[in-house]
Each structure stands twice: as structure tokens, then as C-alpha cells.
Scaffold this motif. Structure first.
Motif, PDB file in Angstrom:
ATOM      1  N   TYR A   5       0.871  -1.175   0.000  1.00 49.90           N
ATOM      2  CA  TYR A   5       0.000   0.000   0.000  1.00 49.90           C
ATOM      3  C   TYR A   5       0.908   1.226   0.000  1.00 49.90           C
ATOM      4  O   TYR A   5       1.778   1.365   0.869  1.00 49.90           O
ATOM      5  CB  TYR A   5      -0.916   0.029   1.223  1.00 49.90           C
ATOM      6  CG  TYR A   5      -1.666   1.345   1.336  1.00 49.90           C
ATOM      7  CD1 TYR A   5      -2.757   1.606   0.516  1.00 49.90           C
ATOM      8  CD2 TYR A   5      -1.243   2.347   2.206  1.00 49.90           C
ATOM      9  CE1 TYR A   5      -3.427   2.820   0.578  1.00 49.90           C
ATOM     10  CE2 TYR A   5      -1.902   3.565   2.272  1.00 49.90           C
ATOM     11  CZ  TYR A   5      -2.985   3.796   1.459  1.00 49.90           C
ATOM     12  OH  TYR A   5      -3.633   5.003   1.508  1.00 49.90           O
ATOM     13  N   SER A  55      -0.214  -7.521  -5.300  1.00 46.93           N
ATOM     14  CA  SER A  55      -0.948  -6.302  -5.672  1.00 46.93           C
ATOM     15  C   SER A  55      -0.257  -5.076  -5.103  1.00 46.93           C
ATOM     16  O   SER A  55       0.429  -5.146  -4.083  1.00 46.93           O
ATOM     17  CB  SER A  55      -2.395  -6.375  -5.176  1.00 46.93           C
ATOM     18  OG  SER A  55      -2.423  -6.431  -3.764  1.00 46.93           O
ATOM     19  N   TYR A  57      -1.309  -0.912  -4.305  1.00 50.86           N
ATOM     20  CA  TYR A  57      -2.436   0.019  -4.232  1.00 50.86           C
ATOM     21  C   TYR A  57      -1.918   1.404  -3.885  1.00 50.86           C
ATOM     22  O   TYR A  57      -1.340   1.617  -2.820  1.00 50.86           O
ATOM     23  CB  TYR A  57      -3.442  -0.446  -3.174  1.00 50.86           C
ATOM     24  CG  TYR A  57      -4.769   0.271  -3.240  1.00 50.86           C
ATOM     25  CD1 TYR A  57      -5.870  -0.313  -3.841  1.00 50.86           C
ATOM     26  CD2 TYR A  57      -4.917   1.558  -2.712  1.00 50.86           C
ATOM     27  CE1 TYR A  57      -7.093   0.346  -3.914  1.00 50.86           C
ATOM     28  CE2 TYR A  57      -6.128   2.224  -2.794  1.00 50.86           C
ATOM     29  CZ  TYR A  57      -7.212   1.625  -3.387  1.00 50.86           C
ATOM     30  OH  TYR A  57      -8.409   2.289  -3.467  1.00 50.86           O
ATOM     31  N   THR A  90      -3.501  -0.778  -8.548  1.00 49.69           N
ATOM     32  CA  THR A  90      -4.591   0.198  -8.503  1.00 49.69           C
ATOM     33  C   THR A  90      -4.062   1.584  -8.162  1.00 49.69           C
ATOM     34  O   THR A  90      -3.169   1.718  -7.318  1.00 49.69           O
ATOM     35  CB  THR A  90      -5.621  -0.215  -7.428  1.00 49.69           C
ATOM     36  OG1 THR A  90      -6.108  -1.517  -7.715  1.00 49.69           O
ATOM     37  CG2 THR A  90      -6.789   0.766  -7.379  1.00 49.69           C
ATOM     38  N   GLU A  92      -5.783   5.366  -7.085  1.00 49.88           N
ATOM     39  CA  GLU A  92      -6.949   6.222  -6.845  1.00 49.88           C
ATOM     40  C   GLU A  92      -6.756   7.548  -7.583  1.00 49.88           C
ATOM     41  O   GLU A  92      -5.652   8.098  -7.615  1.00 49.88           O
ATOM     42  CB  GLU A  92      -7.114   6.503  -5.348  1.00 49.88           C
ATOM     43  CG  GLU A  92      -7.505   5.287  -4.537  1.00 49.88           C
ATOM     44  CD  GLU A  92      -7.661   5.605  -3.058  1.00 49.88           C
ATOM     45  OE1 GLU A  92      -7.306   6.740  -2.653  1.00 49.88           O
ATOM     46  OE2 GLU A  92      -8.122   4.728  -2.309  1.00 49.88           O
ATOM     47  N   SER A 115      -9.210   3.646  -9.792  1.00 50.19           N
ATOM     48  CA  SER A 115     -10.242   3.830  -8.773  1.00 50.19           C
ATOM     49  C   SER A 115     -10.656   5.295  -8.783  1.00 50.19           C
ATOM     50  O   SER A 115      -9.897   6.168  -8.367  1.00 50.19           O
ATOM     51  CB  SER A 115      -9.699   3.442  -7.387  1.00 50.19           C
ATOM     52  OG  SER A 115     -10.681   3.646  -6.391  1.00 50.19           O
ATOM     53  N   ALA A 245     -11.969  -6.759  -6.243  1.00 50.87           N
ATOM     54  CA  ALA A 245     -10.661  -6.163  -5.956  1.00 50.87           C
ATOM     55  C   ALA A 245      -9.741  -7.189  -5.301  1.00 50.87           C
ATOM     56  O   ALA A 245     -10.065  -7.750  -4.254  1.00 50.87           O
ATOM     57  CB  ALA A 245     -10.821  -4.960  -5.038  1.00 50.87           C
ATOM     58  N   HIS A 247      -6.575  -6.603  -4.109  1.00 51.87           N
ATOM     59  CA  HIS A 247      -5.857  -6.020  -2.973  1.00 51.87           C
ATOM     60  C   HIS A 247      -6.730  -5.990  -1.725  1.00 51.87           C
ATOM     61  O   HIS A 247      -6.335  -6.475  -0.658  1.00 51.87           O
ATOM     62  CB  HIS A 247      -5.384  -4.612  -3.326  1.00 51.87           C
ATOM     63  CG  HIS A 247      -4.450  -4.015  -2.316  1.00 51.87           C
ATOM     64  ND1 HIS A 247      -3.089  -4.231  -2.337  1.00 51.87           N
ATOM     65  CD2 HIS A 247      -4.677  -3.216  -1.243  1.00 51.87           C
ATOM     66  CE1 HIS A 247      -2.523  -3.598  -1.332  1.00 51.87           C
ATOM     67  NE2 HIS A 247      -3.468  -2.969  -0.648  1.00 51.87           N
ATOM     68  N   ASN A 248      -7.921  -5.429  -1.835  1.00 48.52           N
ATOM     69  CA  ASN A 248      -8.790  -5.328  -0.663  1.00 48.52           C
ATOM     70  C   ASN A 248      -9.259  -6.686  -0.182  1.00 48.52           C
ATOM     71  O   ASN A 248      -9.396  -6.915   1.022  1.00 48.52           O
ATOM     72  CB  ASN A 248      -9.992  -4.435  -0.983  1.00 48.52           C
ATOM     73  CG  ASN A 248      -9.594  -2.976  -1.107  1.00 48.52           C
ATOM     74  OD1 ASN A 248      -8.524  -2.575  -0.646  1.00 48.52           O
ATOM     75  ND2 ASN A 248     -10.428  -2.187  -1.739  1.00 48.52           N
TER      76      ASN A 248
END
Length: 379
Positions: A5, A55, A57, A90, A92, A115, A245, A247-248
């Protein structure tokens, strides 16, 4: 491991509901990227590079305030340091930052999931949330995104806002569905104490909507998206089959993840698999730029009972729930008599399904937080 992350702390302005760490000054963006890359390289040949990263993010803050070249430099450093088996990267983004050229640059850098933080198309709601974009910018952005090379993207929407009618929410959903998104994240507005909205509630200037109103909003979201083939798989997340998703989903399964950047959280199982460590980078950009990331900030040791409670809370927020066998095998946890009786009552009231696997029904997912609080206080 589930992945990395990356917290990008820059924002144009403060959204009224947001309690994540951010700064509105942007003159240190390149300095931040340089320091982030140093933090990435500090992980070389450590325990964090022994597992393949599935992943990445980019969250925030507003990651789309970085240039595509800066994002590419960060990803180059990650690939150089970590063993990667990437299924999803991903980023955002906010509508006012997006152009065809920018999306093409991100795709070229390796981002494969966008996202988009739309939240609403209603001008009054956007003003209430203090969003930086207009409804026209959101529409234009989704047009560009739908026509881009991004096959997987998600759109965020917020419901349960004070004064928000079902008609306004339905208009937002109808507008989003025009762009055929494979994934939608629909969040019920949460008013956190230290936010602008939290202070307005504390001063009596704002009254949150009643539970019945929020429940009606929830029902509309579930029904409307299901009719479009977008199924709920977690309290706030909806996807077409195969677009969930990565990652989540790994967060909810208690996989290892490493957070980089100021304010980023990390979770890592210890070698014995009987305990884990959670820590947070200090939420201070100036300190971060001075190398503050070199020490773990306030590491928290979690034992198996702690972890079992957390896994229960994460798992029951998902549509598939979790199995009693997993809880017993991985966490040495079994429900006590009070909890089993409570779960049985939930099933009788149509709020849960029990047996070898436990999951909440649609009616149960409406009141997930209340159910989880009841369950964990019975241990």
C-alpha cells in the motif's frame, strides 16, 4: 503477500468527511517521491522481500496528483526491490486530474486498475462534501475512462448523506451505470470525530440521517446494482463476476501487507503464525522527508485471540463470510455458547446463515457493525 500500500499524502483541498492523513501544500511532491523510493530500497533483502507481491495500491490523499512519470519511477523501484507476481496495480484518482494522456501514461507505467472518486454528481452534495471536482468533470472523466485501455476500473459513490433523497441517489447510480463499470464501491457516509462534518455534528449544526433512511439507501444500491449484474461481495463493494478487488480482498483474508509513505499501515504475521505485528508510519510529511520512516512507529503486537476477533470482523463483512474450521485451525478459536445462541437468533431473524460456514444475509449486512460489536463483546 497481499501486497504493497503506497500512501500519497497530497490533496487539493480537504473533503469534509475525510480522516486520512493528507496535506494541501504540493511543493514537495518530487521530494516525497525521492524519499518514498529511498524507503522502498530500504526493504531490499529483508523479510518483506521473501514473499511475492500480488498487488500494489496507490491510495491517499490523491495519488493522481503525481505525474505518470513519478508513478512509473515508484513502480520501477518496487520491481527492482521486491519479488513481484502482480495481479493488480490500482491507483486512486479524482476526476479533475484525469485526461486521455494521463490515463495512457499510467497504463504505460503498469497501472491496470483505476479507482475513480466520483462520490456524487449532485452539485449540492459535492459542495457538502467539499469535493474539488464538478459533476461535469466527473462525467467527462468517466467518458474518458470508459474509452481508455483500462478494462478494470471502479467508481466510488457515497450514500446516506444528510438531506440526500432516494431520487438523488438513484440518479447518481443511473449515471454511473451508463459507463458500464466492472466495479463500484458504495460507502455509507461515516462521520468521523476529527473531520469537518464531525465538528459540525458536535456543534449541533448537522444532523446525521436516521438509520431507516440509510437502510433505504442501502437497499436501493444493492437492488440497482444487482439488476445491472454488479453483485455485492462485501458491505461496501460490488463487482461483476471476476472483477472483485484483489488487494482489498486480501486485506479481508488477513494476508501480509506492507505500507509505504507517511500514515501508511502495515500488517505482518510473525514467523510462529501465532501472532502478528501491526504498525503505522508517522502521519507527518516533514518528518517523513527527513527519514522518519526508518523506525517502525508504535508497533502493536497481536496475539491469536486479538487476530481471531479481527478475522471475524473482517470476514463477516464479506458476502461469503468465513468458516468455523478456518477460525479453529488458524486462530484456535471456537464460538462460545452465548455466541452460538446469538448466531442462531440471527439466523431465525433472517440476518445470518450458520453451519460450517457463517455469513450475514443482506439484512444482516445492513447492520454489520452492530452485529460484530455484539459478537466480539460476548467472548
Amino acid at each position: 503477500m497481499s501486497g504493497l500500500y503506497i500512501h500519497i499524502p497530497f490533496c487539493k483541498q480537504a473533503c469534509s468527511y475525510c480522516d486520512f492523513y493528507f496535506v494541501t501544500r504540493q511543493q514537495h511532491k518530487q521530494d516525497f517521491v525521492d524519499e518514498l523510493i529511498r524507503e522502498i530500497y530500504s526493504k531490499k533483502e529483508t523479510e518483506f522481500t521473501e514473499e511475492a507481491v500480488q498487488s500494489i495500491y496507490f491510495g491517499g490523499g490523491t495519488p493522481s496528483l503525481l505525474t505518470a512519470e513519478q508513478v512509473n519511477a515508484i513502480l520501477d523501484a518496487i520491481r527492482d526491490v521486491f519479488d513481484t507476481d502482480l495481479k493488480e496495480i490500482t491507483l486512486e484518482m479524482n476526476p479533475d486530474d484525469v485526461s486521455r494522456e494521463y490515463l495512457a501514461g499510467l497504463k504505460s507505467a503498469g497501472i491496470n486498475r483505476a479507482s475513480m472518486g466520483v462520490q456524487s454528481f449532485n452539485p449540492e452534495l459535492l459542495k457538502f462534501m467539499n469535493r474539488a471536482h464538478t459533476s461535469q468533470e466527473a462525467l467527462k472523466c468517466l467518458e474518458i475512462l470508459e474509452a481508455s485501455a483500462f478494462r478494470v476500473f471502479t467508481v466510488d459513490v457515497i450514500y446516506g448523506n444528510p438531506g440526500q433523497s432516494l431520487d438523488v441517489l438513484e440518479q447518481d447510480l443511473d449515471t454511473i451505470l451508463q459507463f458500464n463499470p466492472p466495479h463500484i464501491s458504495a460507502y455509507s457516509l461515516t462521520i468521523e470525530p476529527q473531520t469537518r462534518l464531525g465538528k459540525q455534528v458536535e456543534l449541533g449544526r448537522l444532523t446525521p440521517p436516521k438509520d431507516d433512511t440509510v437502510s433505504d439507501h442501502f437497499d436501493l444500491v444493492v437492488d440497482k446494482l444487482a439488476a445491472a449484474g454488479i453483485q455485492q461481495y462485501e458491505v461496501s463493494n460490488y463487482a461483476k463476476p471476476g472483477s472483485e478487488a484483489v488487494h482489498n480482498s486480501n486485506y479481508w483474508s488477513h494476508e501480509n501487507y506492507l505500507g509505504l509513505g507517511p500514515g501508511a499501515h502495515s500488517f505482518w504475521w510473525n514467523d510462529d503464525r501465532k501472532s502478528a505485528t501491526r504498525w503505522t508510519n508517522r502521519s507527518n510529511l516533514n518528518a517523513y522527508l527527513n527519514g522518519d520512516w526508518k523506525e517502525k512507529s508504535d508497533p502493536e503486537q497481536l496475539n491469536l485471540p486479538d487476530l481471531a476477533e479481527e478475522r471475524l470482523m473482517l470476514g463477516l463483512r464479506t458476502k461469503k463470510g468465513l468458516s468455523k474450521e478456518e477460525l479453529k485451525k488458524n486462530y484456535w478459536f471456537e464460538f462460545n455458547e452465548r455466541q452460538l445462541n446469538y448466531l442462531q437468533k440471527l439466523e431465525e431473524n433472517g440476518k445470518a446463515k450458520t453451519g460450517a460456514r457463517i455469513h450475514l444475509t443482506r439484512e444482516g449486512l445492513k447492520i454489520t457493525d452492530s452485529i460484530l460489536l455484539d459478537l466480539v463483546t460476548m467472548t
